[in-house]
Scaffold this motif. Structure first.
Motif, PDB file in Angstrom:
ATOM      1  N   VAL A 322       0.873  -1.172   0.000  1.00 41.98           N
ATOM      2  CA  VAL A 322       0.000   0.000   0.000  1.00 41.98           C
ATOM      3  C   VAL A 322       0.908   1.219   0.000  1.00 41.98           C
ATOM      4  O   VAL A 322       1.742   1.374   0.901  1.00 41.98           O
ATOM      5  N   GLU A 323       0.771   2.060  -1.001  1.00 39.66           N
ATOM      6  CA  GLU A 323       1.644   3.234  -1.124  1.00 39.66           C
ATOM      7  C   GLU A 323       0.797   4.478  -1.351  1.00 39.66           C
ATOM      8  O   GLU A 323      -0.244   4.429  -2.022  1.00 39.66           O
ATOM      9  N   GLY A 324       1.253   5.568  -0.768  1.00 38.85           N
ATOM     10  CA  GLY A 324       0.558   6.840  -0.964  1.00 38.85           C
ATOM     11  C   GLY A 324      -0.808   6.890  -0.311  1.00 38.85           C
ATOM     12  O   GLY A 324      -1.617   7.761  -0.646  1.00 38.85           O
ATOM     13  N   GLY A 325      -1.100   5.940   0.559  1.00 39.01           N
ATOM     14  CA  GLY A 325      -2.371   5.944   1.254  1.00 39.01           C
ATOM     15  C   GLY A 325      -3.541   5.475   0.423  1.00 39.01           C
ATOM     16  O   GLY A 325      -4.680   5.458   0.909  1.00 39.01           O
ATOM     17  N   SER A 326      -3.323   5.063  -0.835  1.00 35.13           N
ATOM     18  CA  SER A 326      -4.455   4.636  -1.669  1.00 35.13           C
ATOM     19  C   SER A 326      -4.050   3.724  -2.825  1.00 35.13           C
ATOM     20  O   SER A 326      -4.907   3.102  -3.436  1.00 35.13           O
ATOM     21  N   HIS A 327      -2.772   3.641  -3.123  1.00 32.62           N
ATOM     22  CA  HIS A 327      -2.316   2.855  -4.271  1.00 32.62           C
ATOM     23  C   HIS A 327      -1.905   1.465  -3.809  1.00 32.62           C
ATOM     24  O   HIS A 327      -0.917   1.302  -3.080  1.00 32.62           O
TER      25      HIS A 327
END
Length: 393
Positions: A322-327
């Motif tokens: 999970v990256e950037g809080g949404s990706h």
């Protein structure tokens, strides 16, 4: 509306058009010509909600641009179906051309009583308010006296070689057969007869029948590529190496043409004709693997069989992130975006008896817009009761 007539002229004619509205949804025109005493359709022009399609032998253009099949754009789908080119329009129209002498249009019921052209007004009544000038049917161009010339010969040929199955569909073609034979000279009589019976057979199919194989080596033979056989009523959805079961879900009625023999599929990978399904190759990353060949990676061993990969998975770790809080990227490499505001299960062991681990993540809003989210915390829960939590601070 079921009316039969003949029009031998080689002019350009409107076959059918939408003519009772302020906007013309469709307009289909065709021209036929006689080459070496054989009649054929030389050009078809279709205007379908602004898209202009031109069909000639060996050429297809859309809005004056040459295209290849299959083609899809602006609510129009064009594909090759065995011996036919099929044109489907979302407006409610299907057209099929055998690239020779047969062209058919199927029209949605919503256009009833709204059409003009050689196909009539689509009102359910034969010769009503159409093809009539001063009370005379305008397409009668020969006297019936000439039609008697081959009446006996036509019926004799239709009934020979066990062709009785063709006679059950319509009596109209007996008259058309007579007309065709009257126009044939001594060198083209066989051609005229075979073309007439061929169209007769197609009309049987359109009416819900299933004609038997009436052609033979000696009567109206139809040559096919070496690996194919001719069928009068074959499945138009051809099973291929890459799609070996498409014929089982085909929504079209049978058509005539050249088909793969039973037990074989069309090799659409090498485009070499019909082969046994067991000999189909596989494709991976643009590379072709023959049946029986292996492919090995760090996580699996695969063998090509019947056009499909049969794989054995190895004990190989995969990652999820999970990256950037949404990706989010899944274990299998699927990437997607998710803007949540809750506690979510990121991953868990889905065993029936016991769950060895569960990973949860808190996704929360962290900006002024709905699409600004952050991963606030992550919690790992193990089977032995251990919980590990991490937060952004």
């Amino acid at each position: 509306d079921g009316n039969y007539f003949q029009l031998p002229s080689s002019c350009n004619y409107i076959l059918t058009s939408h003519c009772s509205a302020s906007y013309e949804d469709f307009n289909i025109q065709l021209r036929h010509q006689v080459v070496n005493n054989e009649a054929t359709i030389s050009k078809i022009t279709m205007k379908l909600q602004g898209t202009v399609i031109e069909l000639t032998k060996g050429s297809l253009s859309v809005n004056r641009q040459i295209v290849t099949l299959p083609f899809s754009s602006s609510g129009v789908f064009i594909e090759k179906m065995t011996s036919y080119i099929s044109v489907k329009a979302v407006l409610g129209l299907v057209a099929m051309w055998n690239e020779d002498d047969s062209f058919m249009v199927k029209l949605d019921d919503k256009y009833k009583n709204q059409t003009c052209g050689l196909c009539g007004d689509f009102n359910g009544i034969q010769v009503y308010n159409e093809f009539i000038s001063d009370g005379t049917f305008i397409f009668i161009y020969l006297t019936m006296g000439k039609y008697i010339c081959n009446l006996l010969g036509c019926f004799t040929l239709l009934y020979t070689d066990n062709k009785e199955s063709l006679i059950s569909c319509s009596r109209n073609y007996a008259v058309l057969c007579m007309k065709d034979l009257c126009h044939c000279n001594g060198t083209s009589g066989s051609f005229c007869l075979c073309k007439s019976i061929g169209e007769y057979s197609r009309q049987c199919v359109h009416a819900g029948g299933k004609p038997e194989e009436w052609r033979s080596e000696y009567f109206c033979p139809h040559p096919c590529p070496e690996s194919m056989v001719h069928q009068e009523c074959g499945n138009p959805c051809t099973d291929t190496c890459t799609n070996p079961e498409i014929g089982q879900v085909c929504e079209h009625h049978c058509i005539d043409g050249c088909f793969c023999p039973p037990g074989t599929v069309f090799d659409d990978i090498h485009d070499t004709g019909c082969i046994p399904h067991s000999e189909c190759s596989c494709v991976l990353g643009g590379k072709i693997f023959a049946s029986g060949e292996n492919y090995t990676s760090s996580c699996r061993d695969c063998t090509c069989g019947q056009g499909q990969w049969n794989c054995i998975q190895k004990d190989c770790p995969h990652s999820c992130s999970v990256e950037g809080g949404s990706h989010i990227t899944s274990y299998d490499g699927k990437a997607y975006t998710f803007h949540g505001d809750c506690t979510y299960v990121l991953s868990k062991h889905c065993a029936k008896q016991c769950t060895e681990f569960t990973v949860q993540g808190d996704l929360v809003k962290c900006g002024v817009t709905e699409t600004e989210t952050c991963l606030k915390s992550v919690t790992l829960a193990l089977l032995d009761g251990t919980n590990v939590s991490t937060k952004k601070d």
